[in-house]
Design an enzyme around this catalytic site. Structure first.
Site, short mmCIF file in Angstrom:
data_model
loop_
_atom_site.label_atom_id
_atom_site.label_comp_id
_atom_site.label_asym_id
_atom_site.label_seq_id
_atom_site.Cartn_x
_atom_site.Cartn_y
_atom_site.Cartn_z
N ILE A 32 32.93 22.55 29.20
CA ILE A 32 31.90 21.72 28.61
C ILE A 32 31.75 21.72 27.03
O ILE A 32 31.79 20.63 26.38
CB ILE A 32 30.64 21.68 29.62
CG1 ILE A 32 30.49 21.05 30.98
CG2 ILE A 32 29.24 20.97 28.80
CD1 ILE A 32 29.65 21.49 31.80
N GLU A 58 32.37 48.08 42.14
CA GLU A 58 31.63 48.18 43.36
C GLU A 58 32.27 47.63 44.52
O GLU A 58 31.63 47.23 45.53
CB GLU A 58 30.35 47.63 43.20
CG GLU A 58 29.50 48.37 42.19
CD GLU A 58 29.16 49.87 42.47
OE1 GLU A 58 29.19 50.44 43.68
OE2 GLU A 58 28.98 50.86 41.63
N PRO A 60 42.65 57.80 38.58
CA PRO A 60 44.05 56.99 38.26
C PRO A 60 44.73 56.36 39.53
O PRO A 60 45.17 55.33 39.45
CB PRO A 60 44.72 57.98 37.35
CG PRO A 60 43.78 58.75 36.92
CD PRO A 60 42.71 59.19 37.84
N SER A 115 39.95 51.49 45.07
CA SER A 115 39.34 51.11 46.21
C SER A 115 39.55 52.09 47.42
O SER A 115 38.58 52.23 48.33
CB SER A 115 40.07 49.72 46.85
OG SER A 115 39.81 48.82 46.02
#
Length: 376
Positions: A335, A361, A127, A131
């Protein structure tokens, strides 16, 4: 001239993965995502087809594929639905086991994953530590011939269904040099599912926060050397990032294909919208991004298979492909117009899936730091 041509074996892997994705994943993708149901039947079929744990060595029942072939499978699965692709990924930690595990651990984990007898998960993020992975606080202290583990891990993919979790724990000093990798069976006393995490996408792939309350595991569950777990994990960052890049590429490729089909079929002002220059230019830009992402990804994967350690290139592939996945998915929705904003079209689902690939990752910002560090 650089040769990006796939070998006959690699083309066969791609064709097998594509056929599986179109026949097994496509029919269940929307329902699995909307109901948040893990597609066990599809997973069982993937195991039978040798499409789970594809890098597990043949000696332990796996196909023994390389990083590039693994990337091809990831792309084809994610091309149809990235959420189901993630749900079928039940081989977490097997790279580390194959390289650093004992023979007993290899027989137990690698063979178990290859045959579908085991589902593995990886627990690293906490928590308060994402990183900054070298600052984890989950502890494992030695008590006789056992480790006693206490702490909380979050964003554990397959945390609710895994049989074994490869868990990074602090066994020594602060920083990267005090972290060990331990295998924790989920049926041990003290393993608690704190919560199931509700997400923007990837809803067919459950994610959990886990708590370890005095969990005891034998010292034989230590993978590799004590206090070397973080460095062992780092050995596979490049391969993991190529995998993320490949899944991102799959999203982009799939969304490009959906946009091309829709633009050809949808008519406005008396002609297919593909005849309007604004749409044609957007499709062209999307195609350039997809092709650039593919070349970065395949190049990084091939270099890994050749024994190189392409840190910069792997981070470039992960950074670029993950950004392209979101951009191309967004353009595909544009589109499609209003239809793209509905759940009736896959581009909406793929757009929601795309964001995680810029985070997992190593975030895009972390990748830029790595690339800059390699350059300077």
């Amino acid at each position: 001239m650089v040769d990006f041509t796939l070998s006959e074996q690699q083309r066969a892997v791609r064709e097998t993965a594509r056929a599986f994705a179109e026949t097994e994943i496509a029919p269940v993708a929307r329902e699995a995502e909307e109901t948040g149901t893990w597609p066990r039947d599809v997973w069982e079929h993937a195991v039978e087809a040798g499409l789970v744990g594809v890098e597990i060595p043949e000696a332990y029942g796996g196909p023994g594929m390389g990083v590039l072939e693994s990337a091809l499978v990831a792309e084809e699965f994610a091309r149809v639905d990235a959420g189901i692709k993630a749900a079928l990924g039940t081989a977490f930690g097997t790279r580390m086991i194959a390289e650093y595990g004992s023979e007993e651990q290899k027989e137990w984990i690698l063979t178990g994953v290859a045959t579908g007898e085991l589902i593995t998960a990886m627990a690293n993020t906490e928590p308060d530590h994402g990183s900054d992975a070298s600052s984890i606080e989950t502890s494992a202290h030695k008590d006789g011939d056992e480790y006693v583990i206490d702490g909380t891990k979050t964003f554990v993919t397959h945390g609710t269904i895994a049989d074994v979790i490869l868990t990074l724990c602090r066994t020594g000093e602060e920083g990267a040099g005090g972290i060990s990798a331990l295998l924790i069976e989920t049926d041990r006393d003290g393993v608690v599912v704190d919560s199931e995490i509700e997400k923007m996408g990837w809803n067919a792939c459950e994610t959990a926060q886990l708590r370890f309350d005095g969990v005891r595991v034998p010292e034989e569950n230590l993978v590799g050397a004590e206090n070397r777990g973080f460095y062992q994990l780092m050995e596979f960052f490049e391969a993991e990032r190529v995998g993320i890049a490949a899944s991102s590429l799959g999203i982009a490729q799939g969304c490009l294909e959906h946009a091309l089909e829709y633009a050809s079929d949808r008519s406005q002002f008396g002609q297919p919208i593909a005849e309007f220059q604004a749409i044609r230019h957007k499709l062209a830009e999307m195609a350039v991004k997809v092709e650039n992402a593919r070349r970065l990804t395949l190049d990084a994967g091939a270099r890994l298979d050749d024994g190189e350690k392409p840190t910069k290139l792997a981070s470039m592939a992960k950074l670029y492909a993950s950004e392209v996945a979101e951009e191309v998915a967004s353009d595909a929705i544009q589109i499609h117009g209003g239809n793209g904003y509905t759940r009736d079209y896959p581009v909406e689902r793929q757009y929601r899936h795309a964001k995680i690939y810029q985070i997992g990752e190593g975030t895009s910002e972390i990748q830029k730091n790595i690339i800059a560090g390699e350059l300077l």
